[in-house]
Design a protein around this motif. Sequence first.
Motif, PDB file in Angstrom:
ATOM      1  N   VAL A 122       6.949  38.358 -30.228  1.00 42.54           N
ATOM      2  CA  VAL A 122       8.197  37.794 -29.695  1.00 42.54           C
ATOM      3  C   VAL A 122       8.480  36.435 -30.323  1.00 42.54           C
ATOM      4  O   VAL A 122       9.631  36.096 -30.632  1.00 42.54           O
ATOM      5  N   THR A 123       7.452  35.633 -30.540  1.00 44.95           N
ATOM      6  CA  THR A 123       7.628  34.336 -31.204  1.00 44.95           C
ATOM      7  C   THR A 123       8.166  34.528 -32.613  1.00 44.95           C
ATOM      8  O   THR A 123       9.082  33.814 -33.052  1.00 44.95           O
ATOM      9  N   ALA A 124       7.610  35.485 -33.323  1.00 46.84           N
ATOM     10  CA  ALA A 124       8.083  35.750 -34.690  1.00 46.84           C
ATOM     11  C   ALA A 124       9.540  36.197 -34.693  1.00 46.84           C
ATOM     12  O   ALA A 124      10.323  35.799 -35.567  1.00 46.84           O
ATOM     13  N   ILE A 125       9.920  37.015 -33.699  1.00 45.77           N
ATOM     14  CA  ILE A 125      11.300  37.507 -33.629  1.00 45.77           C
ATOM     15  C   ILE A 125      12.270  36.391 -33.266  1.00 45.77           C
ATOM     16  O   ILE A 125      13.306  36.195 -33.924  1.00 45.77           O
ATOM     17  N   SER A 126      11.943  35.627 -32.225  1.00 44.16           N
ATOM     18  CA  SER A 126      12.883  34.651 -31.687  1.00 44.16           C
ATOM     19  C   SER A 126      12.951  33.367 -32.507  1.00 44.16           C
ATOM     20  O   SER A 126      14.037  32.861 -32.791  1.00 44.16           O
ATOM     21  N   LEU A 127      11.807  32.827 -32.876  1.00 44.81           N
ATOM     22  CA  LEU A 127      11.786  31.522 -33.541  1.00 44.81           C
ATOM     23  C   LEU A 127      11.922  31.607 -35.052  1.00 44.81           C
ATOM     24  O   LEU A 127      12.415  30.664 -35.695  1.00 44.81           O
ATOM     25  N   ARG A 131      12.187  40.526 -38.665  1.00 46.99           N
ATOM     26  CA  ARG A 131      12.630  41.862 -38.287  1.00 46.99           C
ATOM     27  C   ARG A 131      11.814  42.941 -39.006  1.00 46.99           C
ATOM     28  O   ARG A 131      12.145  44.118 -38.937  1.00 46.99           O
ATOM     29  N   SER A 132      10.764  42.563 -39.675  1.00 49.38           N
ATOM     30  CA  SER A 132       9.950  43.505 -40.443  1.00 49.38           C
ATOM     31  C   SER A 132       8.721  43.913 -39.646  1.00 49.38           C
ATOM     32  O   SER A 132       7.975  43.058 -39.147  1.00 49.38           O
ATOM     33  N   PHE A 133       8.484  45.222 -39.550  1.00 58.34           N
ATOM     34  CA  PHE A 133       7.326  45.704 -38.817  1.00 58.34           C
ATOM     35  C   PHE A 133       6.031  45.250 -39.477  1.00 58.34           C
ATOM     36  O   PHE A 133       5.026  45.014 -38.795  1.00 58.34           O
ATOM     37  N   ASP A 134       6.006  45.139 -40.790  1.00 55.36           N
ATOM     38  CA  ASP A 134       4.786  44.697 -41.480  1.00 55.36           C
ATOM     39  C   ASP A 134       4.359  43.311 -40.983  1.00 55.36           C
ATOM     40  O   ASP A 134       3.162  43.057 -40.783  1.00 55.36           O
ATOM     41  N   ILE A 135       5.334  42.429 -40.759  1.00 53.94           N
ATOM     42  CA  ILE A 135       5.000  41.097 -40.246  1.00 53.94           C
ATOM     43  C   ILE A 135       4.656  41.180 -38.759  1.00 53.94           C
ATOM     44  O   ILE A 135       3.767  40.470 -38.273  1.00 53.94           O
ATOM     45  N   TYR A 136       5.395  42.043 -38.007  1.00 49.44           N
ATOM     46  CA  TYR A 136       5.037  42.249 -36.606  1.00 49.44           C
ATOM     47  C   TYR A 136       3.564  42.583 -36.469  1.00 49.44           C
ATOM     48  O   TYR A 136       2.875  42.087 -35.578  1.00 49.44           O
ATOM     49  N   LEU A 137       3.100  43.465 -37.337  1.00 48.93           N
ATOM     50  CA  LEU A 137       1.721  43.953 -37.247  1.00 48.93           C
ATOM     51  C   LEU A 137       0.720  42.816 -37.391  1.00 48.93           C
ATOM     52  O   LEU A 137      -0.222  42.685 -36.590  1.00 48.93           O
ATOM     53  N   TRP A 138       0.931  41.960 -38.389  1.00 48.45           N
ATOM     54  CA  TRP A 138      -0.010  40.863 -38.593  1.00 48.45           C
ATOM     55  C   TRP A 138       0.092  39.823 -37.479  1.00 48.45           C
ATOM     56  O   TRP A 138      -0.922  39.240 -37.076  1.00 48.45           O
ATOM     57  N   LEU A 176       1.471  34.099 -20.662  1.00 48.35           N
ATOM     58  CA  LEU A 176       2.066  34.653 -21.880  1.00 48.35           C
ATOM     59  C   LEU A 176       3.326  35.466 -21.577  1.00 48.35           C
ATOM     60  O   LEU A 176       4.320  35.373 -22.304  1.00 48.35           O
ATOM     61  N   PHE A 177       3.294  36.256 -20.510  1.00 54.29           N
ATOM     62  CA  PHE A 177       4.489  37.031 -20.192  1.00 54.29           C
ATOM     63  C   PHE A 177       5.607  36.137 -19.651  1.00 54.29           C
ATOM     64  O   PHE A 177       6.797  36.426 -19.842  1.00 54.29           O
ATOM     65  N   GLY A 178       5.248  35.030 -18.988  1.00 57.37           N
ATOM     66  CA  GLY A 178       6.261  34.053 -18.618  1.00 57.37           C
ATOM     67  C   GLY A 178       6.898  33.436 -19.859  1.00 57.37           C
ATOM     68  O   GLY A 178       8.124  33.239 -19.907  1.00 57.37           O
ATOM     69  N   TYR A 179       6.088  33.179 -20.850  1.00 55.95           N
ATOM     70  CA  TYR A 179       6.590  32.654 -22.126  1.00 55.95           C
ATOM     71  C   TYR A 179       7.528  33.658 -22.793  1.00 55.95           C
ATOM     72  O   TYR A 179       8.607  33.297 -23.284  1.00 55.95           O
ATOM     73  N   VAL A 180       7.114  34.941 -22.794  1.00 55.73           N
ATOM     74  CA  VAL A 180       7.949  35.989 -23.388  1.00 55.73           C
ATOM     75  C   VAL A 180       9.296  36.081 -22.669  1.00 55.73           C
ATOM     76  O   VAL A 180      10.358  36.139 -23.301  1.00 55.73           O
ATOM     77  N   ASN A 181       9.259  36.089 -21.342  1.00 55.30           N
ATOM     78  CA  ASN A 181      10.502  36.176 -20.576  1.00 55.30           C
ATOM     79  C   ASN A 181      11.390  34.953 -20.804  1.00 55.30           C
ATOM     80  O   ASN A 181      12.619  35.064 -20.853  1.00 55.30           O
ATOM     81  N   GLY A 182      10.758  33.802 -20.935  1.00 53.35           N
ATOM     82  CA  GLY A 182      11.528  32.593 -21.208  1.00 53.35           C
ATOM     83  C   GLY A 182      12.250  32.664 -22.547  1.00 53.35           C
ATOM     84  O   GLY A 182      13.427  32.292 -22.656  1.00 53.35           O
ATOM     85  N   LEU A 183      11.577  33.159 -23.572  1.00 55.48           N
ATOM     86  CA  LEU A 183      12.214  33.299 -24.876  1.00 55.48           C
ATOM     87  C   LEU A 183      13.363  34.298 -24.829  1.00 55.48           C
ATOM     88  O   LEU A 183      14.396  34.119 -25.486  1.00 55.48           O
ATOM     89  N   GLN A 184      13.180  35.360 -24.050  1.00 52.73           N
ATOM     90  CA  GLN A 184      14.254  36.347 -23.929  1.00 52.73           C
ATOM     91  C   GLN A 184      15.500  35.740 -23.296  1.00 52.73           C
ATOM     92  O   GLN A 184      16.629  36.067 -23.682  1.00 52.73           O
ATOM     93  N   MET A 185      15.299  34.861 -22.321  1.00 56.67           N
ATOM     94  CA  MET A 185      16.452  34.230 -21.667  1.00 56.67           C
ATOM     95  C   MET A 185      17.140  33.232 -22.595  1.00 56.67           C
ATOM     96  O   MET A 185      18.361  33.084 -22.567  1.00 56.67           O
ATOM     97  N   VAL A 186      16.357  32.554 -23.414  1.00 57.90           N
ATOM     98  CA  VAL A 186      16.923  31.543 -24.299  1.00 57.90           C
ATOM     99  C   VAL A 186      17.651  32.179 -25.479  1.00 57.90           C
ATOM    100  O   VAL A 186      18.741  31.753 -25.878  1.00 57.90           O
ATOM    101  N   ASP A 187      17.018  33.219 -26.054  1.00 59.02           N
ATOM    102  CA  ASP A 187      17.563  33.852 -27.259  1.00 59.02           C
ATOM    103  C   ASP A 187      18.180  35.195 -26.894  1.00 59.02           C
ATOM    104  O   ASP A 187      17.596  36.248 -27.116  1.00 59.02           O
ATOM    105  N   ASP A 192      17.715  42.510 -27.278  1.00 61.57           N
ATOM    106  CA  ASP A 192      17.514  43.942 -27.471  1.00 61.57           C
ATOM    107  C   ASP A 192      16.288  44.215 -28.322  1.00 61.57           C
ATOM    108  O   ASP A 192      15.582  45.197 -28.112  1.00 61.57           O
ATOM    109  N   THR A 193      16.025  43.368 -29.305  1.00 62.67           N
ATOM    110  CA  THR A 193      14.860  43.565 -30.165  1.00 62.67           C
ATOM    111  C   THR A 193      13.571  43.234 -29.436  1.00 62.67           C
ATOM    112  O   THR A 193      12.546  43.885 -29.631  1.00 62.67           O
ATOM    113  N   MET A 194      13.632  42.244 -28.547  1.00 60.65           N
ATOM    114  CA  MET A 194      12.408  41.750 -27.927  1.00 60.65           C
ATOM    115  C   MET A 194      12.012  42.472 -26.647  1.00 60.65           C
ATOM    116  O   MET A 194      10.857  42.464 -26.262  1.00 60.65           O
ATOM    117  N   ARG A 195      12.972  43.095 -25.952  1.00 60.69           N
ATOM    118  CA  ARG A 195      12.699  43.484 -24.582  1.00 60.69           C
ATOM    119  C   ARG A 195      11.586  44.525 -24.463  1.00 60.69           C
ATOM    120  O   ARG A 195      10.890  44.553 -23.451  1.00 60.69           O
TER     121      ARG A 195
END
Length: 349
Positions: A122-127, A131-138, A176-187, A192-195
């Motif tokens: 989620v950090t990689a997506i939002s900040l 959008r690449s799965f290869d980077i998601y994986l690492w 961590l899930f509070g952090y994830v939810n916070g990023l979803q609200m901000v960005d 749709d990509t993060m949820r």
Amino acid sequence: MTTTTDLPGTTDRDANPTRRRTSLRAGGLLVGVLLLIAVAAASLAIGSKQIPLHDVWTGLFDPSGTENDAIIRRLRLPRTLIGIAVGAALGVAGAVMQTLTRNPLADPGLLGVNAGASAAVVTAISLFGVRSFDIYLWCALAGAALAAVLVNMLGGSRAATPVRLALAGTAVNAALFGYVNGLQMVDMSALDTMRHWAVGTLAGRDAGLLVKALPVLLAGALLAMLVARPLGALSLGDDSAKALGANVARTRVLAIAAITLLCGAATAVCGPIGFIGLMIPHAVRAFTGPDPRWMFPACAVYAPVLMLASDVVGRVVVPPSEIEVGIVTAFFGGLLFIHLVRQRKVAQL
């Protein structure tokens, strides 16, 4: 000369408990394989549109271009294969974690490993706009490793008890899930990509994701099988493990590497799916016993059964919508967790 089989009330079966135990384990594995075939067939046939099994067979092996063939080959087959691979990864990771920590409550989801992988993605997506799965994986692999180290430190490292690790994992999970939810609200633009990283799901996954993650999953599974024997010795305690010839430090490092690879890749594909690694090792010990050499393969067979069965339940319980598989496994896993905590032998640890 009198043999054990000549004694009153004794049989060849009683005279060879090792053979009987091996037969029980092999029989349990065979039952698991049959269950996996059955639930995979159900996963291909059941959904918003019910497809007869003979049409499933035709769609897989003799497609003629019908709508049912397209549904099976493009949607349900990739979903089923991903469920099998991810389920096996989470089941084996949970078994490795429980054996390594000698903690009956250890689970990749409960101890924050899946949450760490999810937060990193989620950090990689939002900040960073990734959008690449290869980077998601690492990113998922790095997040899983950091979360595992953090929970272990908070739980007391080598002095950690099952309850302390569970509490540390719960705290890290919540943060961590509070952090994830916070990023979803901000960005909101990336919502749709993060949820799906907040709740694990098999919906909408294509075979390309599995192809990219499969080498990592196989590497993690291979590491787990390689350390199965020394982990069995380590479960007796460090001194006993050294006396049996096990390299304690190397075994721990390889086991943690296996957990990171399995959980990170599984989370990168499906998002965080909890409690499979908690439930399945407890279930298979009924016939494998505590030996990791039998328990790990059994978890690799039975965990996908639970994963696919939960996914099928999620598809049919509130039609025409569906409930994500991560919610279904969390419901059943939560009940098991409460049962385990209430047991006297766990509560006293």
